[in-house]
Design an enzyme around this catalytic site. Sequence first.
Site, PDB file in Angstrom:
ATOM      1  N   LEU A 171      -1.720 -42.117   0.498  1.00  0.00           N
ATOM      2  CA  LEU A 171      -0.209 -42.421   0.146  1.00  0.00           C
ATOM      3  C   LEU A 171       0.038 -41.445  -1.069  1.00  0.00           C
ATOM      4  O   LEU A 171       0.964 -41.589  -1.783  1.00  0.00           O
ATOM      5  CB  LEU A 171      -0.484 -43.863  -0.646  1.00  0.00           C
ATOM      6  CG  LEU A 171      -0.819 -44.878   0.269  1.00  0.00           C
ATOM      7  CD1 LEU A 171      -0.955 -46.249  -0.601  1.00  0.00           C
ATOM      8  CD2 LEU A 171       0.342 -45.109   1.151  1.00  0.00           C
TER       9      LEU A 171
ATOM     10  N   TYR B  72      11.649 -31.374   1.777  1.00  0.00           N
ATOM     11  CA  TYR B  72      10.701 -32.517   1.627  1.00  0.00           C
ATOM     12  C   TYR B  72      10.793 -33.022   3.230  1.00  0.00           C
ATOM     13  O   TYR B  72       9.692 -33.404   3.504  1.00  0.00           O
ATOM     14  CB  TYR B  72      11.626 -33.575   0.961  1.00  0.00           C
ATOM     15  CG  TYR B  72      11.002 -34.872   0.738  1.00  0.00           C
ATOM     16  CD1 TYR B  72       9.788 -35.032   0.056  1.00  0.00           C
ATOM     17  CD2 TYR B  72      11.349 -35.993   1.296  1.00  0.00           C
ATOM     18  CE1 TYR B  72       9.098 -36.340   0.126  1.00  0.00           C
ATOM     19  CE2 TYR B  72      10.888 -37.308   1.268  1.00  0.00           C
ATOM     20  CZ  TYR B  72       9.489 -37.349   0.357  1.00  0.00           C
ATOM     21  OH  TYR B  72       8.754 -38.518   0.616  1.00  0.00           O
TER      22      TYR B  72
ATOM     23  N   LYS C   6       7.118 -33.563   4.991  1.00  0.00           N
ATOM     24  CA  LYS C   6       6.540 -34.681   5.657  1.00  0.00           C
ATOM     25  C   LYS C   6       6.172 -34.659   7.077  1.00  0.00           C
ATOM     26  O   LYS C   6       5.337 -35.297   7.753  1.00  0.00           O
ATOM     27  CB  LYS C   6       7.586 -35.868   5.315  1.00  0.00           C
ATOM     28  CG  LYS C   6       7.666 -36.299   3.774  1.00  0.00           C
ATOM     29  CD  LYS C   6       6.271 -36.969   3.408  1.00  0.00           C
ATOM     30  CE  LYS C   6       6.322 -37.630   2.196  1.00  0.00           C
ATOM     31  NZ  LYS C   6       4.809 -38.317   1.968  1.00  0.00           N
TER      32      LYS C   6
ATOM     33  N   ASN D  54      13.749 -46.415   1.914  1.00  0.00           N
ATOM     34  CA  ASN D  54      13.522 -46.773   0.746  1.00  0.00           C
ATOM     35  C   ASN D  54      12.864 -47.919   0.316  1.00  0.00           C
ATOM     36  O   ASN D  54      13.088 -48.940   0.894  1.00  0.00           O
ATOM     37  CB  ASN D  54      15.098 -46.748  -0.043  1.00  0.00           C
ATOM     38  CG  ASN D  54      15.759 -45.572   0.141  1.00  0.00           C
ATOM     39  OD1 ASN D  54      15.506 -44.422  -0.388  1.00  0.00           O
ATOM     40  ND2 ASN D  54      16.712 -45.576   0.943  1.00  0.00           N
TER      41      ASN D  54
ATOM     42  N   GLY E 198      15.321 -94.752 -31.215  1.00  0.00           N
ATOM     43  CA  GLY E 198      16.327 -95.891 -31.352  1.00  0.00           C
ATOM     44  C   GLY E 198      17.570 -95.436 -30.833  1.00  0.00           C
ATOM     45  O   GLY E 198      18.340 -96.253 -30.813  1.00  0.00           O
TER      46      GLY E 198
END
Length: 371
Positions: A53, A103, A107, A132, A282
Amino acid sequence: MRILVTGSKGFISKNLIAELKNFGYKHVYEYDRDTEPSLLNEYCEKADFVFHLAGVNRPKEQSEFMEGNFGFTSILLKTLKKYKNTCPVMISSSIQAELDNPYGKSKKAGEDLLFNYSKETGAKVLVYRFPNVFGKWCKPNYNSAVATFCHNVAHDLPITVNDRSVIMNLVYIDDVVIELIGALKGNEHTDGDYCVIPKVHTITLGEIVDLIYNFKNSRQDRSIPNMSDQFTKKLYSTYLSYLPKDSFSYELRMNKDNRGSFTEFLKTQDRGQVSVNVSKPGITKGNHWHHTKNEKFLVVSGNGVIRFRKIISNEIIEYFVSGDKLEVVDIPTGYTHNIENLGETDMVTIMWANECFDPENPDTYYLEVKL
């Protein structure tokens, strides 16, 4: 079972490790960027399963994307091969792996590396392209709009929404963790070469923002969001995790008089409202009836009596109630009713009504129970 989790201090990893411990897994090797590098050898030699991860989302330099998302993956797999460890390896990729940006390219490179590793060694690999991910412990003002919005709204900070119509595909952290633990047991969900999270929520950015502001306002109007909607339920849980540490509590308006107090606690759109009634010793409260409004009374402290009389009858019915024996008393329509404190201390009653109080249509008519 010995489990290696890389990127152990990250958002997904923290949630996964917590649940692995809940499931009784005692040998979880946590590896992060500040872990002694030599430990990677020990962990890779012993691991029965690897959750990879670790990754780079917001580097100072674009080159760090490839170094973090491809470079460390390469080191991890080489270390596993060094010890001839062909245990299953899961990697967290991203839907951006399909895009032509630094990015996404990093990946995709990590994915290809893992697929080639599987062909070379025969090891089982599980590649997840996460959309997301939202939920508790996600870092705000980093790479999650949901985390940023929840944090800022909870802390009375402004948020910026450039286009409310942007469609978001989101997965909830608990659903991710459930899937990953399922993968650990060999029960992963797949779509072609990739593994998937079965539960994906699709919603516009504007709708997310509106929900988060509604969560914030719910403290003032005492409302509860629609928990039958799974996304709303998950987002609300996420929002609460971002509350400032000194703001977990909030005051309720107590309507006090010489008889005690009455305080509205919770209101819902379709399940009525809950209130807290305090009666002094009461004191008798009520002596009214309703056409359609119905209620449930639960005395949780003290003791007393609830009396009923059908408005077209002279018969009085009594139910003696006490906090020592919790029982719910339904208040039917067409019956005038009251509740009297028979004890020497305050009597506390939780009251549920099937509808929220509407001052324009209270459906409440005064009539003494006793003739």
